[in-house]
Write a protein that holds these residues in place. Structure first.
Motif, PDB file in Angstrom:
ATOM      1  N   TYR A  11      -8.096  -1.162  -0.287  1.00  0.00           N
ATOM      2  CA  TYR A  11      -7.230  -1.433   0.861  1.00  0.00           C
ATOM      3  C   TYR A  11      -7.686  -2.646   1.669  1.00  0.00           C
ATOM      4  N   ASP A  12      -8.920  -3.055   1.562  1.00  0.00           N
ATOM      5  CA  ASP A  12      -9.366  -4.281   2.222  1.00  0.00           C
ATOM      6  C   ASP A  12      -8.708  -5.497   1.575  1.00  0.00           C
ATOM      7  N   GLY A  70       0.172  -5.859   9.745  1.00  0.00           N
ATOM      8  CA  GLY A  70      -1.079  -5.160  10.007  1.00  0.00           C
ATOM      9  C   GLY A  70      -1.600  -4.469   8.761  1.00  0.00           C
ATOM     10  N   ARG A  71      -2.753  -3.872   8.886  1.00  0.00           N
ATOM     11  CA  ARG A  71      -3.376  -3.186   7.755  1.00  0.00           C
ATOM     12  C   ARG A  71      -2.541  -1.979   7.336  1.00  0.00           C
ATOM     13  N   CYS A  80       3.808   3.767   5.225  1.00  0.00           N
ATOM     14  CA  CYS A  80       3.226   3.926   6.564  1.00  0.00           C
ATOM     15  C   CYS A  80       4.194   4.595   7.528  1.00  0.00           C
ATOM     16  N   ASP A 109      -1.525   1.613   6.495  1.00  0.00           N
ATOM     17  CA  ASP A 109      -2.102   2.899   6.913  1.00  0.00           C
ATOM     18  C   ASP A 109      -1.130   4.004   6.514  1.00  0.00           C
ATOM     19  N   TYR A 160      -5.981  -5.352  -0.343  1.00  0.00           N
ATOM     20  CA  TYR A 160      -4.546  -5.136  -0.140  1.00  0.00           C
ATOM     21  C   TYR A 160      -4.129  -5.673   1.233  1.00  0.00           C
ATOM     22  N   ALA A 161      -4.862  -5.308   2.274  1.00  0.00           N
ATOM     23  CA  ALA A 161      -4.541  -5.754   3.629  1.00  0.00           C
ATOM     24  C   ALA A 161      -4.625  -7.271   3.741  1.00  0.00           C
ATOM     25  N   ASP A 162      -5.624  -7.849   3.100  1.00  0.00           N
ATOM     26  CA  ASP A 162      -5.789  -9.298   3.125  1.00  0.00           C
ATOM     27  C   ASP A 162      -4.625  -9.988   2.419  1.00  0.00           C
ATOM     28  N   GLU A 199      -1.541  -9.024   2.212  1.00  0.00           N
ATOM     29  CA  GLU A 199      -0.354  -9.042   3.069  1.00  0.00           C
ATOM     30  C   GLU A 199      -0.534  -9.975   4.257  1.00  0.00           C
ATOM     31  N   ALA A 200      -1.752  -9.986   4.814  1.00  0.00           N
ATOM     32  CA  ALA A 200      -2.000 -10.745   6.038  1.00  0.00           C
ATOM     33  C   ALA A 200      -1.958 -12.256   5.835  1.00  0.00           C
ATOM     34  N   SER A 250      -5.734 -12.471  -3.125  1.00  0.00           N
ATOM     35  CA  SER A 250      -5.479 -11.101  -2.654  1.00  0.00           C
ATOM     36  C   SER A 250      -4.012 -10.720  -2.824  1.00  0.00           C
TER      37      SER A 250
END
Length: 368
Positions: free
Chosen positions: A221-222, A351-352, A68, A354, A224-226, A228-229, A144
């Motif tokens: 990526y949904d 964050g997501r 990112c 990017d 993936y983002a979850d 990490e979050a 996730s």
């Protein structure tokens, strides 16, 4: 002069930083100039402090992952190379990052392939989590987060089983066989930094090959983002001052034991908790990579009145809850005989992702 670039990825707690420090030492002993690049979502990295205690030059990309902040990665590489005629650069991405082939290796091959020799992507995996993941489990991780773990191996050119000193020879062979069956296109190495077994073989492979980024994984990526979050992230540096001379190795053990027991009691899965306490040129390091049984303390028996501590924690709980637990136990450990003065304190939920670039196709190697 061309520089060889080696990326070592892998999930939190796999032993990447320890491997890079030992590899840098071995390469330096051969007369090579080595640079190291660390990465995290926030500054105040234990990895940077630890690696800076060696002879290699170290640069840090913080505030965002390599993918990112591709420009930040390039800038860090340029800074290290400008300081000396760097022969080898080794970089450690964030432990919860994946999709490195598409977002880092392919862009580098495309844009800097005439200037860099890019080594195969190594992904480190530690035996306990690996065994459960290969058996279809989640190794105690959120589903996730386990997805990220699997995707890291899926895109790897080389999968490195670490900490083999924890396994019998038959256990290691069984794990290798299962790993090859699930990921047949990746080369598998095994090593122990503690004993040195297998280290030279891996290092020879990554310093002589340029078959980098030979596969690109399909990444949701949904998910993936979850993955990490779900982790709370804490990076902090504090000054520690005892009311009398303190044994900081004992303090590190007591503090991490209390943290581990607290996390175990609430069933909060630990990605990793790592700390380094420094006084002059001496240091103590401590790690948790799961439940309290994974506690590891190493370093000298430092006895001084003052020291600095940098701590990084990645734990499956809300960041504000992680912060409260660390603050509570930090100030209570040592029977109130220690004055704690925060220098930097950052707690967050990532964050997501990017990425700056994401290539869909494999870029051919460019001959230097």
């Amino acid at each position: 002069m061309s520089t060889r670039l080696i990326f070592v990825g892998g999930f939190l707690g796999a032993g990447k930083t320890t491997l890079l420090r030992e590899a840098a030492l071995k390469l330096s002993q051969k007369g090579l100039h080595v640079g190291l690049i660390t990465n995290d979502q926030a500054p105040e990295l234990v990895d940077t402090v630890f690696l800076s205690s060696g002879n290699a030059r170290v640069a840090e990309v913080s505030g965002s992952c390599f993918c990112c902040n591709f420009k930040g990665l390039l800038d860090a590489m340029s800074r290290v190379r400008a300081e000396s005629d760097t022969d080898v650069l080794m970089a450690e991405p964030v432990g919860s990052c994946t999709d490195l082939s598409a977002t880092i290796l392919q862009p580098l091959k495309d844009r800097l392939g005439h200037d860099l020799i890019i080594s195969p992507l190594s992904v480190m995996v530690e035996p306990v989590r690996l065994r459960d993941i290969l058996d279809g489990g989640t190794a105690g991780l959120h589903p996730s987060a386990a997805y990220i773990y699997r995707k890291q191996m899926e895109e790897a050119d080389i999968i490195v089983i670490s900490m083999t000193d924890l396994l019998t020879s038959s256990e290691l062979e069984a794990l290798k066989e299962k790993l090859v069956k699930v990921y047949p296109t990746s080369i598998v190495f095994s090593l122990s930094v503690k004993t040195g077994e297998g280290l030279d073989e891996w290092l020879d492979a990554v310093t002589t090959s340029s078959d980098a980024g030979q596969r690109i994984a399909e990444v949701d990526y949904d998910v993936y983002a979850d993955g990490e979050a779900v982790l709370g992230w804490l990076n902090t540096t504090v000054m520690l001052r005892g009311k009398e001379q303190m044994n900081w190795k004992d303090f590190a053990k007591s503090f991490l034991t209390a943290l581990g027991e607290r996390f175990d009691s609430t069933e909060a899965q630990v990605g990793h908790v790592k700390l380094i306490i420094k006084a002059g040129n001496d240091y103590v390091m401590g790690n948790l990579t799961g439940n309290i049984e994974t506690l590891n303390i190493r370093g000298s028996d430092m006895v001084t009145a003052e020291a600095s501590m940098t701590l990084n924690a990645r734990v499956q709980m809300p960041p504000e809850e992680l912060e409260a637990n660390v603050r509570d136990l930090l100030y209570s450990t040592g029977n109130r005989q220690i004055v704690v003065t925060p220098v930097a304190w950052r707690c967050l939920s990532p964050g997501r992702p990017d990425p700056t670039h994401r290539y869909k196709n494999i870029v051919a190697e460019k001959k230097i």
